[in-house]
Design a protein around this motif. Structure first.
Motif, PDB file in Angstrom:
ATOM      1  N   ILE A 193       0.858  -1.190   0.000  1.00  0.00           N
ATOM      2  CA  ILE A 193       0.000   0.000   0.000  1.00  0.00           C
ATOM      3  C   ILE A 193       0.888   1.232   0.000  1.00  0.00           C
ATOM      4  O   ILE A 193       1.721   1.427   0.887  1.00  0.00           O
ATOM      5  CB  ILE A 193      -0.950  -0.013   1.219  1.00  0.00           C
ATOM      6  CG1 ILE A 193      -1.929  -1.188   1.088  1.00  0.00           C
ATOM      7  CG2 ILE A 193      -1.691   1.317   1.339  1.00  0.00           C
ATOM      8  CD1 ILE A 193      -2.846  -1.360   2.297  1.00  0.00           C
ATOM      9  N   ALA A 194       0.728   2.062  -1.025  1.00  0.00           N
ATOM     10  CA  ALA A 194       1.499   3.301  -1.161  1.00  0.00           C
ATOM     11  C   ALA A 194       0.608   4.248  -1.953  1.00  0.00           C
ATOM     12  O   ALA A 194       0.718   4.347  -3.168  1.00  0.00           O
ATOM     13  CB  ALA A 194       2.821   3.057  -1.884  1.00  0.00           C
ATOM     14  N   ASP A 224       1.653  -0.502   8.251  1.00  0.00           N
ATOM     15  CA  ASP A 224       2.535  -1.587   8.693  1.00  0.00           C
ATOM     16  C   ASP A 224       2.270  -1.856  10.169  1.00  0.00           C
ATOM     17  O   ASP A 224       2.072  -0.921  10.955  1.00  0.00           O
ATOM     18  CB  ASP A 224       4.002  -1.203   8.470  1.00  0.00           C
ATOM     19  CG  ASP A 224       4.922  -2.425   8.374  1.00  0.00           C
ATOM     20  OD1 ASP A 224       4.422  -3.569   8.528  1.00  0.00           O
ATOM     21  OD2 ASP A 224       6.130  -2.251   8.145  1.00  0.00           O
ATOM     22  N   ALA A 225       2.279  -3.129  10.541  1.00  0.00           N
ATOM     23  CA  ALA A 225       2.141  -3.565  11.932  1.00  0.00           C
ATOM     24  C   ALA A 225       1.002  -2.846  12.655  1.00  0.00           C
ATOM     25  O   ALA A 225       1.155  -2.379  13.768  1.00  0.00           O
ATOM     26  CB  ALA A 225       3.451  -3.363  12.691  1.00  0.00           C
ATOM     27  N   GLY A 226      -0.133  -2.737  11.980  1.00  0.00           N
ATOM     28  CA  GLY A 226      -1.319  -2.250  12.668  1.00  0.00           C
ATOM     29  C   GLY A 226      -1.570  -0.761  12.598  1.00  0.00           C
ATOM     30  O   GLY A 226      -2.569  -0.285  13.123  1.00  0.00           O
ATOM     31  N   SER A 227      -0.675   0.006  11.965  1.00  0.00           N
ATOM     32  CA  SER A 227      -0.992   1.430  11.907  1.00  0.00           C
ATOM     33  C   SER A 227      -0.605   2.069  10.580  1.00  0.00           C
ATOM     34  O   SER A 227       0.325   1.635   9.895  1.00  0.00           O
ATOM     35  CB  SER A 227      -0.363   2.184  13.078  1.00  0.00           C
ATOM     36  OG  SER A 227       0.992   1.894  13.155  1.00  0.00           O
ATOM     37  N   PHE A 228      -1.372   3.114  10.255  1.00  0.00           N
ATOM     38  CA  PHE A 228      -1.109   3.885   9.049  1.00  0.00           C
ATOM     39  C   PHE A 228      -0.019   4.913   9.336  1.00  0.00           C
ATOM     40  O   PHE A 228       0.145   5.377  10.468  1.00  0.00           O
ATOM     41  CB  PHE A 228      -2.373   4.629   8.605  1.00  0.00           C
ATOM     42  CG  PHE A 228      -3.365   3.752   7.889  1.00  0.00           C
ATOM     43  CD1 PHE A 228      -3.180   3.436   6.555  1.00  0.00           C
ATOM     44  CD2 PHE A 228      -4.472   3.242   8.561  1.00  0.00           C
ATOM     45  CE1 PHE A 228      -4.085   2.623   5.882  1.00  0.00           C
ATOM     46  CE2 PHE A 228      -5.377   2.423   7.895  1.00  0.00           C
ATOM     47  CZ  PHE A 228      -5.190   2.114   6.560  1.00  0.00           C
ATOM     48  N   SER A 229       0.713   5.270   8.290  1.00  0.00           N
ATOM     49  CA  SER A 229       1.668   6.366   8.396  1.00  0.00           C
ATOM     50  C   SER A 229       1.748   7.033   7.031  1.00  0.00           C
ATOM     51  O   SER A 229       1.212   6.524   6.046  1.00  0.00           O
ATOM     52  CB  SER A 229       3.057   5.849   8.802  1.00  0.00           C
ATOM     53  OG  SER A 229       3.574   5.024   7.792  1.00  0.00           O
ATOM     54  N   ASP A 263       5.188  -3.008  17.078  1.00  0.00           N
ATOM     55  CA  ASP A 263       6.049  -4.116  17.456  1.00  0.00           C
ATOM     56  C   ASP A 263       7.013  -4.431  16.294  1.00  0.00           C
ATOM     57  O   ASP A 263       6.583  -4.813  15.210  1.00  0.00           O
ATOM     58  CB  ASP A 263       5.133  -5.321  17.764  1.00  0.00           C
ATOM     59  CG  ASP A 263       5.909  -6.527  18.220  1.00  0.00           C
ATOM     60  OD1 ASP A 263       7.149  -6.514  18.110  1.00  0.00           O
ATOM     61  OD2 ASP A 263       5.260  -7.470  18.685  1.00  0.00           O
ATOM     62  N   TRP A 264       8.312  -4.276  16.551  1.00  0.00           N
ATOM     63  CA  TRP A 264       9.327  -4.449  15.499  1.00  0.00           C
ATOM     64  C   TRP A 264       9.216  -5.824  14.831  1.00  0.00           C
ATOM     65  O   TRP A 264       9.380  -5.957  13.618  1.00  0.00           O
ATOM     66  CB  TRP A 264      10.719  -4.268  16.124  1.00  0.00           C
ATOM     67  CG  TRP A 264      11.861  -4.233  15.146  1.00  0.00           C
ATOM     68  CD1 TRP A 264      12.286  -3.156  14.429  1.00  0.00           C
ATOM     69  CD2 TRP A 264      12.727  -5.314  14.789  1.00  0.00           C
ATOM     70  NE1 TRP A 264      13.368  -3.508  13.653  1.00  0.00           N
ATOM     71  CE2 TRP A 264      13.658  -4.826  13.849  1.00  0.00           C
ATOM     72  CE3 TRP A 264      12.805  -6.656  15.171  1.00  0.00           C
ATOM     73  CZ2 TRP A 264      14.655  -5.613  13.288  1.00  0.00           C
ATOM     74  CZ3 TRP A 264      13.800  -7.445  14.607  1.00  0.00           C
ATOM     75  CH2 TRP A 264      14.713  -6.931  13.676  1.00  0.00           C
ATOM     76  N   GLU A 265       8.945  -6.838  15.635  1.00  0.00           N
ATOM     77  CA  GLU A 265       8.886  -8.192  15.074  1.00  0.00           C
ATOM     78  C   GLU A 265       7.676  -8.383  14.166  1.00  0.00           C
ATOM     79  O   GLU A 265       7.604  -9.362  13.426  1.00  0.00           O
ATOM     80  CB  GLU A 265       8.870  -9.226  16.209  1.00  0.00           C
ATOM     81  CG  GLU A 265      10.132  -9.115  17.064  1.00  0.00           C
ATOM     82  CD  GLU A 265      10.404 -10.342  17.906  1.00  0.00           C
ATOM     83  OE1 GLU A 265       9.464 -11.121  18.131  1.00  0.00           O
ATOM     84  OE2 GLU A 265      11.555 -10.518  18.340  1.00  0.00           O
ATOM     85  N   LYS A 266       6.726  -7.435  14.207  1.00  0.00           N
ATOM     86  CA  LYS A 266       5.554  -7.546  13.340  1.00  0.00           C
ATOM     87  C   LYS A 266       5.567  -6.516  12.214  1.00  0.00           C
ATOM     88  O   LYS A 266       4.552  -6.311  11.544  1.00  0.00           O
ATOM     89  CB  LYS A 266       4.284  -7.431  14.179  1.00  0.00           C
ATOM     90  CG  LYS A 266       4.129  -8.649  15.083  1.00  0.00           C
ATOM     91  CD  LYS A 266       2.863  -8.676  15.845  1.00  0.00           C
ATOM     92  CE  LYS A 266       2.868  -9.941  16.712  1.00  0.00           C
ATOM     93  NZ  LYS A 266       1.768  -9.953  17.668  1.00  0.00           N
ATOM     94  N   LEU A 267       6.692  -5.873  12.005  1.00  0.00           N
ATOM     95  CA  LEU A 267       6.809  -4.912  10.909  1.00  0.00           C
ATOM     96  C   LEU A 267       7.257  -5.617   9.635  1.00  0.00           C
ATOM     97  O   LEU A 267       8.287  -6.292   9.635  1.00  0.00           O
ATOM     98  CB  LEU A 267       7.845  -3.843  11.250  1.00  0.00           C
ATOM     99  CG  LEU A 267       7.451  -2.692  12.179  1.00  0.00           C
ATOM    100  CD1 LEU A 267       8.701  -1.900  12.558  1.00  0.00           C
ATOM    101  CD2 LEU A 267       6.443  -1.782  11.492  1.00  0.00           C
TER     102      LEU A 267
END
Lengths: 468, 167
Positions: free
Chosen positions: A350-351, A408-413, B3-7
């Motif tokens: 997603i970009a 990524d990992a649950g959040s937008f940026s 969480d870094w491990e989930k990135l």
């Protein structure tokens, strides 16, 4: 953009990601001697695709893997299940993003294009099999079992693939993956494992070893005016890619479309910074146009169903001056997004170009945060390339921003591509990729000179020592 | 913080730092060694292939034609010292010290402290059999310059964002 709409929770995402995480823990430990915890992780992955066309194959693969007897085909099935789960997460996120941007969505990807064509040469089949075999070895050993022996076995496979442009995608992926694994050996003593990331790279590599999976054929051509929004640079030690996000105004009077133009190149790991632009620049005149703030006029430029222009300089000529912020204010709001190819549906892909203004910027611990329509949106300043005029400080002081919305990992940026900021009471635009086509900026000239020196030393050494 | 491990885009390799390549065109931490290629100061056709092993600091230095280096008798030669210097520039002293597992005795990691930390253990001199594979890795590295750019997208690069964090 309505950042408030991005804050709403989406049903099912947590469950899908929990199944992904369960499988990722399996890969961390390895499949050589599966323990009950891994059998449970495999069963969880298989359970998550129950009721889909993958169900039977994945159930069998999970069972064999739990017994320690998975074949390479079984591992491909597991990778496919994980990819499908993340594909569903991607789709749910994109629905939310489309609402938040308020722009027309891309609709469905044309079914006829879903079976990629790509390369089907027999020689390619051999090297793809070798790549799959290496990835299977990695899965058996697990990230905790990494050692330099298994990692270095990728080298001949990557070298063979790099020589063949049609295999560039898998070659580039495996080369970057192997460099990370090598830098992380031995796996047994790693403080922390990037479990999601490596499982992503592994799954993607596995699927790209299926002949035809990497095909992204041009499905037509476009003619019209191309208005660049900004450049997204990506790089690992031995490859770099510049992707120009742009709005295309078709000459036939159709509505504006979001498109991308891309150039990528393998590189020695000592060619960095401005040296990367120097390698990419000669292949795509658009990079110079971006640096000069110009549009380009395209004639019959090939384009894929994903909106990727397959760039060729002979189909493009330099156009009128076109400020990216004018394009972002005027053309971007009504530009139609393109659909994503089935295999490319992944949250990391997603970009989405967005235009932001009227936000409040604040430094929150280590991170910069914009408050947009009352909601915090993290700003990923780490993605701003070092070889460019844009800095995290300029982003923090900005009043308007063109960026890429990411998740990524649950959040937008938001990844800044360009900002408007005030210098001596005058609004100026600063682009992350401003040096792509060259620069007269003093710091840029110095970076260019250092890069030229590095590349010329390597070329001199190559000329003297290669093929002797 | 996520969480870094989930990135998906966790940064694993820090930003490589620029360095001048004239003296040491190639330096890498690979195969359990710091290894690389050092250009001869006197003969433009000649390069030295130098290496130091992690933990034992066993070192070797010879030309690409497998002639032993005159300086590497019993202790590190200037080529190895140059290699350590340049590796510290490229990867950062901390990463080099960690990879080679050097005991720094409380000193800050730096090229001199890393060199000292290894030298005091009186490391053994290894044979020059490593020269050929290291040299071929260097040639493979140089061959990357000959690969042409492509304009078909590589969506996989989305997993490799740049970073501003230096080693």
């Amino acid at each position: 953009m309505r950042a408030d709409l991005l804050a709403e929770t989406i049903d099912g995402i947590d469950e899908a990601l929990a199944a992904v995480d369960a499988f990722d823990q399996v890969l961390t430990a390895g499949l050589l001697r599966p323990q009950p915890a891994q059998a449970a992780g495999l069963a969880r992955l298989a359970g998550a695709v129950t009721g889909t066309p993958l169900a039977a194959r994945v159930a069998e693969a999970a069972e064999k893997a739990a017994a320690g007897v998975a074949s390479e085909d079984h591992l491909v099935a597991l990778a496919a299940a994980r990819t499908a789960l993340l594909g569903s997460v991607h789709d749910a996120l994109m629905t939310q993003v489309t609402e938040a941007t308020g722009r027309p969505g891309g609709g469905d990807y044309p079914a006829s294009e879903q079976a990629g064509q790509g390369t089907s040469a027999r020689q390619a089949a051999n090297v793809l099999a070798a790549a799959r075999s290496w990835l299977s070895d990695l899965a058996r050993g697990g990230w905790r079992g990494l050692d330099t022996g298994v990692v270095s076995e990728s080298a001949p496979v990557v070298s063979a693939m790099l020589a063949e442009p049609a295999l560039r995608r898998l070659a580039t992926l495996l080369d970057g993956f192997a460099a990370e694994l090598a830098a992380s050996c031995p796996g047994a003593t790693l403080e922390r494992v990037p479990a999601r990331r490596w499982a992503d790279l592994w799954s993607r590599g596995m699927l790209l070893t299926v002949p035809g999976a990497a095909g992204a054929p041009a499905t037509g051509t476009v003619t019209g005016r191309l208005l660049p929004l900004g450049i997204d640079l990506t790089e690992h030690p031995t490859a770099a890619q510049a992707q120009v996000h742009a709005v295309l105004e078709p000459a036939d009077g159709g509505g504006p479309r979001l498109v991308r133009a891309t150039v990528s190149v393998p590189k020695p790991d000592t060619v960095i910074g401005a040296g990367v632009w120097q390698l990419l620049r000669p292949r795509m005149s658009l990079l110079a146009a971006v640096s000069q703030g110009r549009s380009m006029d395209l004639a019959d430029m090939p384009v894929t169903a994903e909106g990727d222009l397959i760039w060729s300089d002979e189909h493009a000529r330099l156009g009128e001056p076109a400020a990216p912020f004018a394009a972002a204010r005027v053309a971007l709001p009504t530009a139609t997004a393109m659909a994503t190819a089935p295999l490319d549906r992944h949250p990391a892909r997603i970009a989405v170009p967005v235009f932001l203004e009227g936000y409040a910027a604040r430094q929150d611990d280590d991170a910069l945060v914009f408050t947009v329509t009352g909601r915090p949106l993290a700003v990923d300043t780490d993605r701003i390339p070092v070889a460019g005029p844009l800095t995290p400080e300029a982003v923090a002081a900005s009043g308007a921003c063109i960026g890429l919305l990411r998740w990524d990992a649950g959040s937008f940026s938001v990844q800044p591509l360009a900002v408007e900021t005030t210098v001596k009471k005058k609004a100026v635009a600063v682009q992350a990729g401003g040096w792509a086509g060259g620069t007269t900026d003093a710091a840029g000239v110095k970076a260019e000179k250092a890069a030229t020196d590095a590349t010329s030393v390597l070329r001199e050494r190559a000329g003297r020592l290669l093929r002797k | 913080m996520p969480d870094w491990e989930k990135l998906s885009t966790a940064r694993v390799i820090p930003l490589a730092r620029p360095r001048k390549l004239a003296k040491v065109p190639f330096a890498e931490l690979a195969d359990g060694r710091l290894q690389g290629v050092v250009s001869s100061g006197s003969d433009i056709e000649r390069v030295y292939v130098s290496s130091v092993a992690a933990s034992t600091y066993t070192f070797a230095c010879s030309t690409n034609n497998n002639r032993p280096c005159g300086g590497a008798r019993g202790s590190f030669c200037n080529h190895i010292l140059a290699l350590v210097n340049e590796a510290v520039l490229q990867y950062g002293a901390e990463r080099v010290a960690r990879y080679l597992r050097v005991e720094l005795g409380g000193e800050e990691p730096s090229a001199p402290s890393i060199t000292r930390g290894m030298s005091v253990t009186r490391p053994a001199q290894g044979d020059t059999a490593l020269a050929a594979p290291v040299f071929s890795r260097f040639l493979r590295h140089l061959a990357y310059l000959e690969l042409a750019p492509v304009t078909a997208p590589v969506p996989e690069m989305q997993w490799f964002p740049p970073t501003r964090a230096e080693a």
